[in-house]
Scaffold this active site. Structure first.
Site, PDB file in Angstrom:
ATOM      1  N   TYR A 141      -8.932  -1.385   5.003  1.00  0.00           N
ATOM      2  CA  TYR A 141      -7.693  -0.721   4.671  1.00  0.00           C
ATOM      3  C   TYR A 141      -7.731   0.413   4.467  1.00  0.00           C
ATOM      4  O   TYR A 141      -6.997   1.263   5.178  1.00  0.00           O
ATOM      5  CB  TYR A 141      -7.091  -1.206   3.193  1.00  0.00           C
ATOM      6  CG  TYR A 141      -5.823  -1.442   2.625  1.00  0.00           C
ATOM      7  CD1 TYR A 141      -4.355  -0.946   3.001  1.00  0.00           C
ATOM      8  CD2 TYR A 141      -6.178   0.198   1.563  1.00  0.00           C
ATOM      9  CE1 TYR A 141      -4.075   0.292   3.228  1.00  0.00           C
ATOM     10  CE2 TYR A 141      -5.253   0.382   0.960  1.00  0.00           C
ATOM     11  CZ  TYR A 141      -3.832   0.902   1.348  1.00  0.00           C
ATOM     12  OH  TYR A 141      -2.639   1.404   0.514  1.00  0.00           O
ATOM     13  N   SER A 151      -3.528   6.905   0.890  1.00  0.00           N
ATOM     14  CA  SER A 151      -3.824   6.100  -0.336  1.00  0.00           C
ATOM     15  C   SER A 151      -5.434   6.984  -0.909  1.00  0.00           C
ATOM     16  O   SER A 151      -6.033   7.236  -0.329  1.00  0.00           O
ATOM     17  CB  SER A 151      -3.886   4.331   0.052  1.00  0.00           C
ATOM     18  OG  SER A 151      -5.129   3.742  -1.273  1.00  0.00           O
TER      19      SER A 151
END
Length: 334
Positions: free
Chosen positions: A150, A125
């Site tokens: 995350y 990501s």
């Protein structure tokens, strides 16, 4: 045979669909959890109806189920797109990220190692860039300062993959996705939330008072990049220096790429594109920056262009328009 994890997810379903259109045999797995609408996930699976597609409801966290799956199907390529997504939800339920993104990923790595998978492609990501301010974000940059759990789990995935590439010669390619959007998207993402709220006459929450830049990347561009990378197995970089190790290089068959539009858009311009397509004005509620969020993302994609001759390039007006057309056809005109 290609295994796609998260096959009922946003990116996973699109990847599976394109693979099937190219005559590939695809094994799809998904745990069909209720983080968002299970119906939406099942409806994505419906457009994968093909004799070349087999689906099994499996959670990557279930080590025994993953081991049995690999033994049964013996995939040569694994595209690991299953994960607990969302920066904001990681503030509420951190354990979901450790279980899915760390425990689930080690189960995939172990299965790939034991079954001598030819190439593992996995989702990272743009959030790994965290507190970085130098733009555009490059794989040459250090990513040592994540600002959400995350992001930390995604950096951990890259480190875990590198370890397996180094120890076992497993070719791994990590993909740092930049704000993916498009038809069949996730309901927790900005385009989905904004469209729904505007159609329902409700205010939209605009964080950082609208002073956000995002490298919005259309789903078809993401999927094309993934497919092109399948046959681009990484090799040890001959220019890697052990006395001056470089973040973007490795002495193992390991590679990380940015996949982004390479053209950041102001959040307010993004909202304008939605308003123009809908023919409605948004009632904007300006909010401060949320914890774990970053003010800007911007992808350097030179490696992607060099290695597979491809750069995402769908204009925001086109991508937003296609999403809204899908939204109205799926939910009906509100």
């Amino acid at each position: 045979m290609i295994l796609v994890t998260g096959a009922a997810g946003f990116i996973g379903s699109h990847v599976s669909k394109l693979l099937l259109s190219k005559g590939q045999t695809v094994i799809g797995i998904d745990n069909l959890n209720d983080y968002y609408s299970v119906k939406l996930k099942k409806d994505r699976l419906k457009f994968l109806n093909s004799s070349n597609f087999k689906f099994e409801q499996i959670d990557r966290v279930d080590r025994d189920a993953i081991a049995k799956l690999f033994k049964k199907y013996k995939p040569s390529i694994v595209i690991d797109l299953a994960a607990q997504a969302g920066v904001r939800y990681s503030l509420e339920n951190p354990y979901a990220y450790i279980n899915s993104n760390i425990v689930g990923f080690i189960n995939i790595l172990e299965a790939c190692r034991k079954h001598q998978v030819e190439h593992l492609i996995y989702a990272s990501s743009s959030s790994v860039y965290g507190a970085n301010k130098k733009m555009p974000f490059s794989v040459e940059d250090s990513v040592d300062h994540p600002v959400s759990l995350y992001a930390a789990t995604k950096k951990a995935n890259e480190l875990m993959a590198h370890t397996y590439s180094h120890l076992y010669g497993l070719p791994t390619t990590g993909l740092r996705f930049f704000t993916v959007y498009g038809p069949w998207g996730r309901p927790d993402m900005a385009l989905f939330r904004f469209t729904r709220a505007i159609l329902e006459g409700k205010p939209i929450e605009v964080y950082n008072n609208g002073n956000m830049l995002r490298d919005f990347t259309y789903i078809d561009d993401i999927v094309e990049g993934i497919i092109r990378l399948i046959d681009k197995k990484p090799c040890p970089d001959p220019e890697w220096e052990e006395k001056a190790p470089h973040p973007g290089r490795s002495n193992a068959p390991y590679k990380v790429y940015n996949i982004g539009n390479n053209q950041p858009i102001k959040l307010l311009d993004f909202i304008t594109a939605i308003e123009n397509k809908l023919g409605l004005k948004a009632d904007k509620k300006f909010m401060p920056m949320q914890d774990g969020d970053v003010p800007a993302t911007y992808a350097d994609v030179e490696d992607l262009i060099r290695d597979v001759g491809y750069k995402p390039n769908t204009p925001i007006e086109v991508g937003v328009g296609k999403f809204i057309d899908w939204y109205k056809s799926y939910y009906g005109d509100a």
